[in-house]
Write an enzyme that holds these catalytic residues in place. Structure first.
Site, PDB file in Angstrom:
ATOM      1  N   LYS A  33     102.402   7.960  67.792  1.00  0.00           N
ATOM      2  CA  LYS A  33     101.516   7.018  67.078  1.00  0.00           C
ATOM      3  C   LYS A  33     102.207   6.489  65.815  1.00  0.00           C
ATOM      4  CE  LYS A  33      98.460   8.097  63.987  1.00  0.00           C
ATOM      5  NZ  LYS A  33      97.375   8.380  63.067  1.00  0.00           N
ATOM      6  N   THR A  39      96.500   8.699  58.665  1.00  0.00           N
ATOM      7  CA  THR A  39      97.700   7.857  58.801  1.00  0.00           C
ATOM      8  C   THR A  39      97.315   6.678  59.684  1.00  0.00           C
ATOM      9  OG1 THR A  39      99.152   9.776  58.695  1.00  0.00           O
ATOM     10  CG2 THR A  39     100.095   7.747  59.574  1.00  0.00           C
ATOM     11  N   LEU A  86      90.696  10.671  59.590  1.00  0.00           N
ATOM     12  CA  LEU A  86      90.362  10.239  60.952  1.00  0.00           C
ATOM     13  C   LEU A  86      91.633   9.938  61.739  1.00  0.00           C
ATOM     14  CD1 LEU A  86      87.440   7.872  59.886  1.00  0.00           C
ATOM     15  CD2 LEU A  86      87.275  10.235  60.710  1.00  0.00           C
ATOM     16  N   PRO A  87      91.514   9.787  63.072  1.00  0.00           N
ATOM     17  CA  PRO A  87      92.743   9.614  63.859  1.00  0.00           C
ATOM     18  C   PRO A  87      93.521   8.327  63.576  1.00  0.00           C
ATOM     19  CG  PRO A  87      90.940  10.366  65.264  1.00  0.00           C
ATOM     20  CD  PRO A  87      90.350  10.033  63.920  1.00  0.00           C
ATOM     21  N   LYS A 147     104.493   6.294  54.038  1.00  0.00           N
ATOM     22  CA  LYS A 147     104.313   7.406  54.996  1.00  0.00           C
ATOM     23  C   LYS A 147     105.043   7.129  56.313  1.00  0.00           C
ATOM     24  CE  LYS A 147     102.270  10.565  57.634  1.00  0.00           C
ATOM     25  NZ  LYS A 147     102.605  11.968  57.646  1.00  0.00           N
TER      26      LYS A 147
HETATM   27  P1  NAD Z   1      92.286  15.417  64.766  1.00  0.00           P
HETATM   28  O1  NAD Z   1      92.195  14.581  65.993  1.00  0.00           O
HETATM   29  O2  NAD Z   1      92.480  16.876  64.891  1.00  0.00           O
HETATM   30  O3  NAD Z   1      90.972  15.179  63.840  1.00  0.00           O
HETATM   31  C1  NAD Z   1      90.301  13.969  63.701  1.00  0.00           C
HETATM   32  C2  NAD Z   1      88.817  14.290  63.553  1.00  0.00           C
HETATM   33  O4  NAD Z   1      88.101  13.090  63.244  1.00  0.00           O
HETATM   34  C3  NAD Z   1      88.194  14.844  64.845  1.00  0.00           C
HETATM   35  O5  NAD Z   1      87.559  16.082  64.560  1.00  0.00           O
HETATM   36  C4  NAD Z   1      87.186  13.767  65.254  1.00  0.00           C
HETATM   37  O6  NAD Z   1      86.026  14.287  65.887  1.00  0.00           O
HETATM   38  C5  NAD Z   1      86.845  13.146  63.904  1.00  0.00           C
HETATM   39  N1  NAD Z   1      86.287  11.802  63.943  1.00  0.00           N
HETATM   40  C6  NAD Z   1      86.752  10.711  64.595  1.00  0.00           C
HETATM   41  N2  NAD Z   1      85.957   9.641  64.326  1.00  0.00           N
HETATM   42  C7  NAD Z   1      84.986  10.070  63.475  1.00  0.00           C
HETATM   43  C8  NAD Z   1      83.860   9.442  62.836  1.00  0.00           C
HETATM   44  N3  NAD Z   1      83.587   8.167  63.002  1.00  0.00           N
HETATM   45  N4  NAD Z   1      83.089  10.206  62.052  1.00  0.00           N
HETATM   46  C9  NAD Z   1      83.345  11.514  61.866  1.00  0.00           C
HETATM   47  N5  NAD Z   1      84.384  12.163  62.441  1.00  0.00           N
HETATM   48  C10 NAD Z   1      85.194  11.448  63.241  1.00  0.00           C
HETATM   49  O7  NAD Z   1      93.476  14.765  63.897  1.00  0.00           O
HETATM   50  P2  NAD Z   1      94.304  15.471  62.718  1.00  0.00           P
HETATM   51  O8  NAD Z   1      95.482  16.182  63.284  1.00  0.00           O
HETATM   52  O9  NAD Z   1      93.361  16.182  61.807  1.00  0.00           O
HETATM   53  O10 NAD Z   1      94.905  14.164  62.006  1.00  0.00           O
HETATM   54  C11 NAD Z   1      94.097  13.311  61.214  1.00  0.00           C
HETATM   55  C12 NAD Z   1      94.976  12.245  60.612  1.00  0.00           C
HETATM   56  O11 NAD Z   1      96.016  12.855  59.829  1.00  0.00           O
HETATM   57  C13 NAD Z   1      95.707  11.380  61.660  1.00  0.00           C
HETATM   58  O12 NAD Z   1      95.729  10.055  61.211  1.00  0.00           O
HETATM   59  C14 NAD Z   1      97.103  11.993  61.712  1.00  0.00           C
HETATM   60  O13 NAD Z   1      98.095  11.050  62.111  1.00  0.00           O
HETATM   61  C15 NAD Z   1      97.295  12.435  60.276  1.00  0.00           C
HETATM   62  N6  NAD Z   1      98.231  13.562  60.096  1.00  0.00           N
HETATM   63  C16 NAD Z   1      98.197  14.638  60.910  1.00  0.00           C
HETATM   64  C17 NAD Z   1      99.094  15.680  60.700  1.00  0.00           C
HETATM   65  C18 NAD Z   1      99.095  16.911  61.598  1.00  0.00           C
HETATM   66  O14 NAD Z   1     100.019  17.734  61.496  1.00  0.00           O
HETATM   67  N7  NAD Z   1      98.080  17.098  62.447  1.00  0.00           N
HETATM   68  C19 NAD Z   1     100.015  15.620  59.647  1.00  0.00           C
HETATM   69  C20 NAD Z   1     100.004  14.518  58.794  1.00  0.00           C
HETATM   70  C21 NAD Z   1      99.097  13.485  59.030  1.00  0.00           C
END
Ligand code: NAD
Length: 300
Positions: free
Chosen positions: A250, A100, A65-66, A175
């Site tokens: 973030k 994260t 999740l975000p 992290k």
């Molecule tokens: P994203 O915004 O693409 O995906 C998050 C998903 O969670 C969305 O599809 C949203 O609809 C869903 N969501 C939110 N609340 C929800 C709930 N209550 N129930 C069900 N679904 C829900 O984000 P992302 O890029 O996939 O990143 C996710 C996490 O991973 C973040 O914490 C980010 O910091 C971390 N991260 C991302 C990357 C990257 O390159 N994108 C790399 C390492 C870590």
């Protein structure tokens, strides 16, 4: 057969869940955005109508999740009209959060989980969307030894390195230490490359020199921020894809909150956050974080 609920199918969650499906386990998915589930049901996952619907009866729940507020809402029901998963799941379900988030939230959820008979492991990832798709992510885990051992078996279907940083919340601390360092390396590499260019050097030649000299670092090896030095990196593709500036902002905010809690001295992290916030405010929030290079190359 192990059954896994995967909740949160964004840029990272969708390819991670797809790798679990490929490994042969039964995967039930849920995302607030119904279209996000389509690519998973196409490869054999089952779609649920709610997070609770996905998690009920599963042996393992994985969330991606975000931010911390989403994780607290889902597991604890905080600020949500729905009950938290910890109030509805059968004790013993293994809970793994790969988002994260702030270490305080991770520790708090782990404490409540433990009081109700659950193992909760924080397991943020490094490796980006490419690592998620290739199944080569690094998982940086916090939790008990037994929680880590159980989680490792599941995470090995999505990653190449599964590391145990320490107790609950330790994965999140490790992290953000890593990402704070990465941001500083990206900025310093960018300004060094641009200074060389300003003095008439070829950035490809300068990069090769620094790679094998004392300034060598991950950004030069794998993610050069100067366009057209390396193939298949965001800088050579208009800074599209990769790791968004908004997510780096973030993570740097989380690192500064963490520094305040322990009165740690992090001047480079603080400066990196300011430079990335400024970059995001100039409309670069959804571009790759290596686009910080333009802060140096576009100066007239
Ligand atoms: P994203 O915004 O693409 O995906 C998050 C998903 O969670 C969305 O599809 C949203 O609809 C869903 N969501 C939110 N609340 C929800 C709930 N209550 N129930 C069900 N679904 C829900 O984000 P992302 O890029 O996939 O990143 C996710 C996490 O991973 C973040 O914490 C980010 O910091 C971390 N991260 C991302 C990357 C990257 O390159 N994108 C790399 C390492 C870590």
């Amino acid at each position: 057969m192990t059954s896994i609920a995967f909740i949160g199918l964004g840029h990272m969650g969708a390819p991670m869940a797809a790798n679990l499906v490929k490994s042969g386990v039964m995967v039930k998915v849920f995302d607030l955005v119904p279209e996000a589930m389509k690519s998973l049901t196409d490869v054999g996952a089952l779609a649920a109508k709610s997070a609770c619907g996905a998690a009920s009866g599963a042996d393992v729940v994985i969330t991606m999740l975000p931010a911390g507020k989403h994780v607290r809402a889902l597991y604890l029901g905080e600020g949500s009209s729905d009950k938290g998963l910890l109030d509805v799941l059968a004790a013993g379900t293994l809970l793994i959060d790969c988002s994260t988030i702030d270490a305080q939230s991770a520790k708090h959820v782990a404490e409540v989980a433990a009081s109700k008979g659950f193992e909760f492991v924080d397991a943020p990832v490094s490796g980006g969307t490419a690592g998620a798709a290739a199944g080569t992510l690094t998982f940086i885990c916090g939790g008990s030894d037994s929680g880590f051992e159980q989680a490792s078996k599941v995470l090995s279907h999505m990653g190449a390195n599964i590391l145990h940083a320490g107790g609950p919340g330790a994965g999140q601390v490790a992290k953000i230490c890593n990402n704070m360092l990465l941001s500083v390396l990206m900025i310093a590499t960018s300004e060094s490359l641009q200074m060389g260019i300003d003095h008439g050097l070829d950035p490809k030649v300068l990069s090769e020199i620094m790679k094998v000299s004392s300034g060598g670092n991950w950004t030069l090896d794998k993610y050069n921020p100067c366009p057209d030095v390396m193939e298949s990196v965001p800088s050579s593709n208009g800074y599209q894809g990769g790791f968004m500036v908004d997510l780096m902002v973030k993570d740097l905010g989380l690192s500064q909150e963490a520094a305040l809690l322990t009165n740690s001295c992090t001047p480079m992290g603080a400066l990196a956050r300011s430079l990335y916030v400024n970059h995001a405010r100039q409309g670069n929030g959804t571009r790759d974080f290596s686009s910080i290079f333009e802060q140096f190359s576009n100066i007239q």
